[in-house]
Scaffold this motif. Structure first.
Motif, PDB file in Angstrom:
ATOM      1  N   ILE A   1       0.768  -1.269   0.103  1.00  0.00           N
ATOM      2  CA  ILE A   1       0.007  -0.294   0.006  1.00  0.00           C
ATOM      3  C   ILE A   1       0.914   1.250  -0.111  1.00  0.00           C
ATOM      4  O   ILE A   1       0.621   2.331  -0.645  1.00  0.00           O
ATOM      5  N   GLY A   2       2.021   1.025   0.743  1.00  0.00           N
ATOM      6  CA  GLY A   2       3.078   2.361   0.629  1.00  0.00           C
ATOM      7  C   GLY A   2       3.393   2.549  -0.576  1.00  0.00           C
ATOM      8  O   GLY A   2       3.999   3.898  -0.844  1.00  0.00           O
ATOM      9  N   ASN A   3       3.333   1.939  -1.827  1.00  0.00           N
ATOM     10  CA  ASN A   3       3.749   2.246  -3.004  1.00  0.00           C
ATOM     11  C   ASN A   3       2.781   2.733  -3.863  1.00  0.00           C
ATOM     12  O   ASN A   3       3.123   2.937  -5.115  1.00  0.00           O
ATOM     13  N   LEU A   4       1.715   3.204  -3.325  1.00  0.00           N
ATOM     14  CA  LEU A   4       0.622   3.813  -4.238  1.00  0.00           C
ATOM     15  C   LEU A   4       0.738   5.217  -4.099  1.00  0.00           C
ATOM     16  O   LEU A   4       0.043   6.032  -3.455  1.00  0.00           O
ATOM     17  N   TYR A   5       1.502   5.700  -4.851  1.00  0.00           N
ATOM     18  CA  TYR A   5       1.942   7.214  -5.085  1.00  0.00           C
ATOM     19  C   TYR A   5       0.801   8.099  -5.258  1.00  0.00           C
ATOM     20  O   TYR A   5       1.121   9.144  -4.971  1.00  0.00           O
ATOM     21  N   ASN A   6       0.047   7.778  -5.931  1.00  0.00           N
ATOM     22  CA  ASN A   6      -1.215   8.557  -6.380  1.00  0.00           C
ATOM     23  C   ASN A   6      -2.378   8.530  -5.365  1.00  0.00           C
ATOM     24  O   ASN A   6      -3.435   9.191  -5.664  1.00  0.00           O
ATOM     25  N   LEU A   7      -2.384   7.873  -4.297  1.00  0.00           N
ATOM     26  CA  LEU A   7      -3.281   7.697  -3.338  1.00  0.00           C
ATOM     27  C   LEU A   7      -3.750   8.821  -2.692  1.00  0.00           C
ATOM     28  O   LEU A   7      -2.954   9.764  -2.080  1.00  0.00           O
ATOM     29  N   LYS A   8      -4.959   9.166  -2.858  1.00  0.00           N
ATOM     30  CA  LYS A   8      -5.235  10.460  -2.230  1.00  0.00           C
ATOM     31  C   LYS A   8      -6.588  10.385  -1.011  1.00  0.00           C
ATOM     32  O   LYS A   8      -6.624  11.041  -0.170  1.00  0.00           O
ATOM     33  N   LEU A   9      -7.152   8.815  -1.061  1.00  0.00           N
ATOM     34  CA  LEU A   9      -7.947   8.424   0.012  1.00  0.00           C
ATOM     35  C   LEU A   9      -7.560   7.076   0.439  1.00  0.00           C
ATOM     36  O   LEU A   9      -7.438   6.262  -0.321  1.00  0.00           O
ATOM     37  N   LEU A  10      -7.433   6.963   1.611  1.00  0.00           N
ATOM     38  CA  LEU A  10      -7.211   5.454   2.253  1.00  0.00           C
ATOM     39  C   LEU A  10      -8.148   5.390   3.530  1.00  0.00           C
ATOM     40  O   LEU A  10      -8.008   6.128   4.370  1.00  0.00           O
ATOM     41  N   SER A  11      -9.088   4.526   3.259  1.00  0.00           N
ATOM     42  CA  SER A  11     -10.038   4.291   4.242  1.00  0.00           C
ATOM     43  C   SER A  11     -10.212   2.485   4.387  1.00  0.00           C
ATOM     44  O   SER A  11     -10.754   2.052   3.620  1.00  0.00           O
ATOM     45  N   ILE A  12      -9.671   2.324   5.696  1.00  0.00           N
ATOM     46  CA  ILE A  12      -9.724   0.711   6.039  1.00  0.00           C
ATOM     47  C   ILE A  12     -10.181   0.727   7.276  1.00  0.00           C
ATOM     48  O   ILE A  12     -10.069  -0.364   8.096  1.00  0.00           O
ATOM     49  N   SER A  13     -11.206   1.701   7.808  1.00  0.00           N
ATOM     50  CA  SER A  13     -11.633   1.765   8.972  1.00  0.00           C
ATOM     51  C   SER A  13     -12.753   0.465   9.236  1.00  0.00           C
ATOM     52  O   SER A  13     -13.332  -0.326   8.484  1.00  0.00           O
ATOM     53  N   SER A  14     -12.965   0.019  10.532  1.00  0.00           N
ATOM     54  CA  SER A  14     -13.792  -0.842  10.927  1.00  0.00           C
ATOM     55  C   SER A  14     -13.768  -2.252  10.211  1.00  0.00           C
ATOM     56  O   SER A  14     -14.339  -2.935   9.646  1.00  0.00           O
ATOM     57  N   ASN A  15     -12.454  -2.660  10.470  1.00  0.00           N
ATOM     58  CA  ASN A  15     -12.035  -4.073   9.872  1.00  0.00           C
ATOM     59  C   ASN A  15     -10.955  -4.601  11.158  1.00  0.00           C
ATOM     60  O   ASN A  15     -10.906  -3.913  12.053  1.00  0.00           O
ATOM     61  N   ASN A  16     -10.877  -6.139  11.078  1.00  0.00           N
ATOM     62  CA  ASN A  16     -10.069  -6.614  12.367  1.00  0.00           C
ATOM     63  C   ASN A  16      -8.564  -6.252  11.894  1.00  0.00           C
ATOM     64  O   ASN A  16      -7.942  -7.452  11.867  1.00  0.00           O
ATOM     65  N   LEU A  17      -7.893  -5.302  11.561  1.00  0.00           N
ATOM     66  CA  LEU A  17      -6.570  -5.242  11.085  1.00  0.00           C
ATOM     67  C   LEU A  17      -5.827  -4.776  12.422  1.00  0.00           C
ATOM     68  O   LEU A  17      -6.289  -4.165  13.237  1.00  0.00           O
TER      69      LEU A  17
END
Length: 187
Positions: free
Chosen positions: A36-52
């Protein structure tokens, strides 16, 4: 978002142009893949409400210069950043409710000058209230939630600031002393 996706997060390096990644409110587990750290163009990262779970360091975010919205709420992630880290991004929205940010108030948050929504409730912060930062909140801020931590100290006087109807929730902390005069448009 809001499906019943299960399992661990895949390798995202095959999507180098990805701008929005919203996998919130699913049944994902495991840790965040370094890809995920290699997604240079990422504007939105939402991974809430998971068992991470797991620990995320500042190096994970080093390539996110375009990131504008970050939501890691309601996961078991721990964010461990160096005290002097300055992110390569200016976020508009930060949702880190129920993440492990503490015990100190994150210094990197204080570098975000375009923020509109900042939710750090139940984040294991047991530091003194960041007075200088609170006195100089960005004029773009619309909602500030620092509730359910162990933040202590006295609130500074913010009455001279134009806070544009800012909504503040500081409940369930250890704040003491007299209440300052707040602007009349504060909620």
């Amino acid at each position: 978002s809001e499906n019943h996706i299960t399992g661990s997060l895949p390798n995202f390096s095959i999507f180098p142009s990805l701008k929005n990644l919203n996998l919130s409110k699913n049944e994902l587990n495991g840790t965040l893949p370094k890809s995920i750290g290699n997604l240079y163009n990422l504007k939105l990262l939402s991974i809430s409400s998971n068992n991470l779970q797991g620990v995320i360091s500042d190096s994970f975010f080093s390539n996110f210069s375009k990131l504008r919205s970050l939501d890691l709420s309601s996961t078991s992630l721990s964010l461990k950043f160096s005290l002097d880290w300055v992110p390569p991004f200016q976020l508009d929205r930060i949702y880190l409710t129920s993440c492990n940010l503490g015990p100190r108030f994150p210094n990197w948050i204080q570098t975000q000058r375009k923020i509109s929504f900042l939710h750090l409730s139940d984040a294991n912060i047991s530091d003194t209230i960041p007075t200088k930062w609170l006195e100089n909140l960005p004029h773009t801020l619309m909602a500030l939630n620092l509730s359910n931590n162990q933040i202590h100290g006295q609130l500074p006087n913010v009455s001279a600031k134009s806070l544009n109807g800012l909504a503040i929730d500081l409940s369930a902390n250890h704040i003491e002393g007299p209440l300052p005069l707040f602007p009349t448009n504060l909620t």
